[in-house]
Structure formats: C-alpha cells, structure tokens
Design a protein around this motif. Structure first.
Motif, PDB file in Angstrom:
ATOM      1  N   LEU A 147       3.343  27.953   6.820  1.00  0.00           N
ATOM      2  CA  LEU A 147       1.963  28.392   6.550  1.00  0.00           C
ATOM      3  C   LEU A 147       1.262  28.697   7.875  1.00  0.00           C
ATOM      4  N   PRO A 148       0.299  29.621   7.850  1.00  0.00           N
ATOM      5  CA  PRO A 148      -0.421  29.898   9.103  1.00  0.00           C
ATOM      6  C   PRO A 148      -1.231  28.679   9.545  1.00  0.00           C
ATOM      7  N   TYR A 149      -1.360  28.512  10.851  1.00  0.00           N
ATOM      8  CA  TYR A 149      -2.047  27.318  11.354  1.00  0.00           C
ATOM      9  C   TYR A 149      -3.487  27.227  10.852  1.00  0.00           C
ATOM     10  N   TRP A 150      -4.169  28.380  10.743  1.00  0.00           N
ATOM     11  CA  TRP A 150      -5.577  28.325  10.314  1.00  0.00           C
ATOM     12  C   TRP A 150      -5.694  27.661   8.928  1.00  0.00           C
ATOM     13  N   TYR A 151      -4.682  27.837   8.091  1.00  0.00           N
ATOM     14  CA  TYR A 151      -4.741  27.267   6.748  1.00  0.00           C
ATOM     15  C   TYR A 151      -4.602  25.737   6.812  1.00  0.00           C
ATOM     16  N   THR A 152      -3.676  25.268   7.650  1.00  0.00           N
ATOM     17  CA  THR A 152      -3.512  23.815   7.816  1.00  0.00           C
ATOM     18  C   THR A 152      -4.806  23.201   8.357  1.00  0.00           C
TER      19      THR A 152
ATOM     20  N   GLU B 241     -13.441  15.677   0.570  1.00  0.00           N
ATOM     21  CA  GLU B 241     -12.892  14.550  -0.195  1.00  0.00           C
ATOM     22  C   GLU B 241     -13.053  13.250   0.589  1.00  0.00           C
ATOM     23  N   ASN B 242     -13.508  13.368   1.841  1.00  0.00           N
ATOM     24  CA  ASN B 242     -13.769  12.199   2.669  1.00  0.00           C
ATOM     25  C   ASN B 242     -12.538  11.305   2.785  1.00  0.00           C
ATOM     26  N   TRP B 243     -11.398  11.941   3.030  1.00  0.00           N
ATOM     27  CA  TRP B 243     -10.144  11.208   3.014  1.00  0.00           C
ATOM     28  C   TRP B 243      -9.255  11.647   4.176  1.00  0.00           C
ATOM     29  N   PRO B 244      -8.575  10.714   4.875  1.00  0.00           N
ATOM     30  CA  PRO B 244      -7.668  11.133   5.953  1.00  0.00           C
ATOM     31  C   PRO B 244      -6.385  11.746   5.395  1.00  0.00           C
ATOM     32  N   VAL B 245      -5.786  12.615   6.165  1.00  0.00           N
ATOM     33  CA  VAL B 245      -4.524  13.212   5.738  1.00  0.00           C
ATOM     34  C   VAL B 245      -3.362  12.525   6.465  1.00  0.00           C
ATOM     35  N   CYS B 246      -2.164  12.759   5.961  1.00  0.00           N
ATOM     36  CA  CYS B 246      -0.953  12.256   6.616  1.00  0.00           C
ATOM     37  C   CYS B 246      -0.069  13.460   6.950  1.00  0.00           C
ATOM     38  N   VAL B 247       0.009  13.765   8.246  1.00  0.00           N
ATOM     39  CA  VAL B 247       0.868  14.863   8.708  1.00  0.00           C
ATOM     40  C   VAL B 247       2.260  14.303   8.974  1.00  0.00           C
TER      41      VAL B 247
ATOM     42  N   SER C 120      -0.846  21.416  -3.868  1.00  0.00           N
ATOM     43  CA  SER C 120       0.058  22.064  -2.912  1.00  0.00           C
ATOM     44  C   SER C 120       0.067  21.322  -1.587  1.00  0.00           C
ATOM     45  N   PRO C 121       1.280  21.055  -1.072  1.00  0.00           N
ATOM     46  CA  PRO C 121       1.404  20.437   0.258  1.00  0.00           C
ATOM     47  C   PRO C 121       1.059  21.485   1.314  1.00  0.00           C
ATOM     48  N   PHE C 122       0.625  21.045   2.471  1.00  0.00           N
ATOM     49  CA  PHE C 122       0.249  22.044   3.486  1.00  0.00           C
ATOM     50  C   PHE C 122       0.335  21.507   4.914  1.00  0.00           C
ATOM     51  N   CYS C 123       0.531  20.214   5.102  1.00  0.00           N
ATOM     52  CA  CYS C 123       0.399  19.722   6.480  1.00  0.00           C
ATOM     53  C   CYS C 123       1.593  18.895   6.937  1.00  0.00           C
ATOM     54  N   GLY C 124       2.795  19.391   6.608  1.00  0.00           N
ATOM     55  CA  GLY C 124       3.977  18.695   7.114  1.00  0.00           C
ATOM     56  C   GLY C 124       5.229  19.504   6.893  1.00  0.00           C
TER      57      GLY C 124
ATOM     58  N   LEU D 169       0.845  -1.193   0.000  1.00  0.00           N
ATOM     59  CA  LEU D 169       0.000   0.000   0.000  1.00  0.00           C
ATOM     60  C   LEU D 169       0.881   1.244   0.000  1.00  0.00           C
ATOM     61  N   GLU D 170       0.600   2.164  -0.892  1.00  0.00           N
ATOM     62  CA  GLU D 170       1.307   3.446  -0.883  1.00  0.00           C
ATOM     63  C   GLU D 170       0.381   4.501  -0.300  1.00  0.00           C
ATOM     64  N   PHE D 171       0.827   5.158   0.758  1.00  0.00           N
ATOM     65  CA  PHE D 171       0.065   6.270   1.335  1.00  0.00           C
ATOM     66  C   PHE D 171       0.843   7.534   1.004  1.00  0.00           C
ATOM     67  N   PRO D 172       0.465   8.215  -0.110  1.00  0.00           N
ATOM     68  CA  PRO D 172       1.272   9.357  -0.541  1.00  0.00           C
ATOM     69  C   PRO D 172       1.133  10.541   0.422  1.00  0.00           C
ATOM     70  N   MET D 173       2.070  11.477   0.341  1.00  0.00           N
ATOM     71  CA  MET D 173       2.003  12.660   1.188  1.00  0.00           C
ATOM     72  C   MET D 173       0.802  13.505   0.751  1.00  0.00           C
ATOM     73  N   THR D 174       0.188  14.128   1.737  1.00  0.00           N
ATOM     74  CA  THR D 174      -1.088  14.817   1.485  1.00  0.00           C
ATOM     75  C   THR D 174      -0.899  16.148   0.763  1.00  0.00           C
ATOM     76  N   THR D 175      -1.789  16.383  -0.189  1.00  0.00           N
ATOM     77  CA  THR D 175      -1.796  17.676  -0.906  1.00  0.00           C
ATOM     78  C   THR D 175      -3.230  18.163  -1.068  1.00  0.00           C
ATOM     79  N   LEU D 176      -3.365  19.457  -1.257  1.00  0.00           N
ATOM     80  CA  LEU D 176      -4.644  20.026  -1.692  1.00  0.00           C
ATOM     81  C   LEU D 176      -4.546  20.209  -3.200  1.00  0.00           C
ATOM     82  N   GLU D 177      -5.668  20.107  -3.902  1.00  0.00           N
ATOM     83  CA  GLU D 177      -5.623  20.317  -5.350  1.00  0.00           C
ATOM     84  C   GLU D 177      -6.765  21.227  -5.765  1.00  0.00           C
ATOM     85  N   PHE D 178      -6.397  22.359  -6.363  1.00  0.00           N
ATOM     86  CA  PHE D 178      -7.404  23.288  -6.885  1.00  0.00           C
ATOM     87  C   PHE D 178      -6.968  23.736  -8.268  1.00  0.00           C
ATOM     88  N   ALA D 179      -7.909  23.743  -9.180  1.00  0.00           N
ATOM     89  CA  ALA D 179      -7.659  24.163 -10.566  1.00  0.00           C
ATOM     90  C   ALA D 179      -6.432  23.444 -11.133  1.00  0.00           C
ATOM     91  N   GLY D 180      -6.321  22.150 -10.814  1.00  0.00           N
ATOM     92  CA  GLY D 180      -5.227  21.349 -11.371  1.00  0.00           C
ATOM     93  C   GLY D 180      -3.887  21.569 -10.696  1.00  0.00           C
TER      94      GLY D 180
END
Ligand SMILES: [Zn+2]
Length: 298
Positions: free
Chosen positions: A200-205, A216-222, A189-193, A175-186
């Motif tokens: 980045l400001p904490y409110w954004y994370t 996205e109903n998906w867990p993140v990996c910090v 961007s990473p944000f939680c590690g 199983l590959e659990f890739p590092m978490t990213t946000l995706e907008f308009a293609g």
C-alpha cells in the motif's frame, strides 16, 4: 499517542508460504541474512530513538544467538515467535506447549529478561486453536498478539474484537492485542504491517494510523520482518502468490519504514500492554471482549 512497533525476527526462508518448497532440515544450508538485516533495522530504530518488540524465532536464538543478544543489548523487548515456525493449529496442545516452552527458555537465557509476549507464526491462533491462549498463561505469558480479526485463507478470526481484549482461561487471564485493521461499512482491512505495509502507498498507512489514533482513540500495532528491508535476499522457489506477497515492494520498504518511525511515536508492545485501558462492554464488537475458554485436553 504511542503505538506499538513489533518485528517478527526470522530469516527470509522461515516464512510459512515457502514451507512446501524448503523443508526445515534445509534451513541451515541457506544463506543467512538475518544478522545483517536486523542490524540495519536496529540502526534505523536507534537513529529515530525508537524501541520495539522483537517476536523472535527460537530457531534464530539457537543458530544465531548473537542476533538476539544484540537486540536485547540495544534496549528492545524480546518476545516469542515459537521455536520452529510451525502454525499453532497444526500442533497438538502438547506439541505447542513443548515448542513454546523451549523457545521461551532460549530467549530468556539470551536476553536475561522474562519473556512475556507471544506471536504465533502466520497469526495461527484462530477459533481452531484458542486453547493455545490457556497454555500461554500456564507458561507465564501476560500478552499475546496473534489474532488477526479478518477473513483470510490461512488465518484470521473475522468476528474477533478489533481492539485489545482480555481472555479468561482456566489458568488465568491474558491480554490479546489483535492485529490492527481499519473498518468501514462493515469491512475490515489490514494496512500497517507486512505485505500490506509494503504494497500500500505510505500516505495510506499514515492516514490510517492517524485516523485510528484520533477518531477511534486507539493505538495501532505495526508489524514487520527484517527480511522486508532486504531487497537483495536470495529468491526462493514458491507459488506465484507466495512470491508475489513476499517479494513485491521490498525495494521501497526501508524508506517507508524510516518515514513511519519518524512520523509516529512507537514503543514495545510489552510496555503498551501494561498500561492500556481495556475497552468496556459498550463496544459494538460482535464477540464478547472477555472471552472465557475451557480447560485444555492434550
Ligand atoms: Zn513468522
């Protein structure tokens, strides 16, 4: 929703960005901070009732075995972060196999439990080193968390799936659990590690994690390193960009980290990996979720 909390357990001088300025044979002469910063981290986790995965460097296990024993004794998962922090794409398959086998043995001896998870130094499993996944299966690993599905100068697979996927290798599947990213308009961007979390400001994370958990109903990996909670660590020589990424935001990280572990529920990645549903092929991700790899030639 439970998210995965992962710590890359290494000292401040193991970081790849400083490799050109500090040879490995000088590591032992550096002031070690890993025991102290790991203990602070363990205390914060205990206070929050939170368990994590510690991807541990074999070198730390060799030189400071008590750190690894303490992490395991306090109920966290011990996983593997290589032996000497060499990037995977710079090793031959044989070198990678030997390095990983030795690190796994050391960590299993100290923790008394099987080591099932792997994270490559500097996320160095890329399309140049996918063969490493076959070797991980051969060595008995059941999950990997080394692929960063972004475009970056030193790592990344920008076309890889953003969500966990299964890789079929000649030795079996992993199983590959890739590092978490946000995706907008293609754009991803990473944000939680690591530096992203520090800069980045904490409110954004917090917003990003809630967005992925609910929309996205998906867990993140910090992911974090003990040295990121240690603003008093000695300053290393290095390029401007390496020093910028390493030292900026260290002062506020400990407060942010404590907020993070009180705002969200976390568990070790090994536990999440056992229960996670693998998203089926209706995904719009550009590469197949079930990747098949050829046999490794040394
Ligand atoms: Zn590392």
């Amino acid at each position: 929703m439970k998210n995965a909390l992962t710590i890359d357990l290494e000292d401040y001088y193991h970081v790849s960005a400083f490799n050109d300025f500090l040879a490995q044979d000088k590591w032992s002469s550096q002031q070690s901070r890993v025991a102290k910063s790991t203990n602070l981290l363990l205390d914060s986790l205990e206070e929050a009732g939170c368990k994590a995965t510690f991807f541990t460097l074999g070198w730390v296990a060799e030189h400071q075995p008590q750190v690894v024993r303490d992490v395991a004794r306090r109920g966290h998962e011990i996983a593997c972060h290589s032996l000497r922090h060499r990037t995977v794409y710079e090793m031959s398959p044989k070198e990678f196999r030997d390095d990983t086998r030795r690190a796994k043995e050391l960590l299993e001896d100290l923790s008394g439990s099987p080591v099932c998870g792997y994270r490559a130094p500097s996320f160095s499993i890329t399309d140049k080193s996918l063969w490493a996944l076959t070797i991980l299966v051969e060595l008995g690993f059941s999950y990997d968390s080394s692929i960063f599905p972004v475009l970056h100068a030193n790592y990344g697979m920008p076309n890889a799936s953003r969500v966990p996927f299964r890789v079929t290798t000649p030795a079996g599947s992993i199983l590959e659990f890739p590092m978490t990213t946000l995706e907008f308009a293609g754009r991803r961007s990473p944000f939680c590690g690591g530096a992203y979390f520090r800069l980045l400001p904490y409110w954004y994370t917090r917003w990003g994690i809630r967005f992925l958990n609910t929309h996205e109903n998906w867990p993140v990996c910090v992911y974090l390193h003990p040295w990121e909670l240690d603003p008093d660590q000695p300053r290393m020589a290095g390029s401007f960009s390496s020093r910028f990424r390493h030292y900026l935001g260290l002062k506020g990280t400990s407060v942010k980290f404590r907020k993070l572990i009180s705002d969200f529920e976390f568990c070790p990645l090994g536990i999440l990996a056992k229960s996670i549903p693998i998203r089926s092929s209706q995904t719009t991700d550009p590469i197949p979720l079930h990747l098949e790899l050829p046999a490794v030639t040394n």
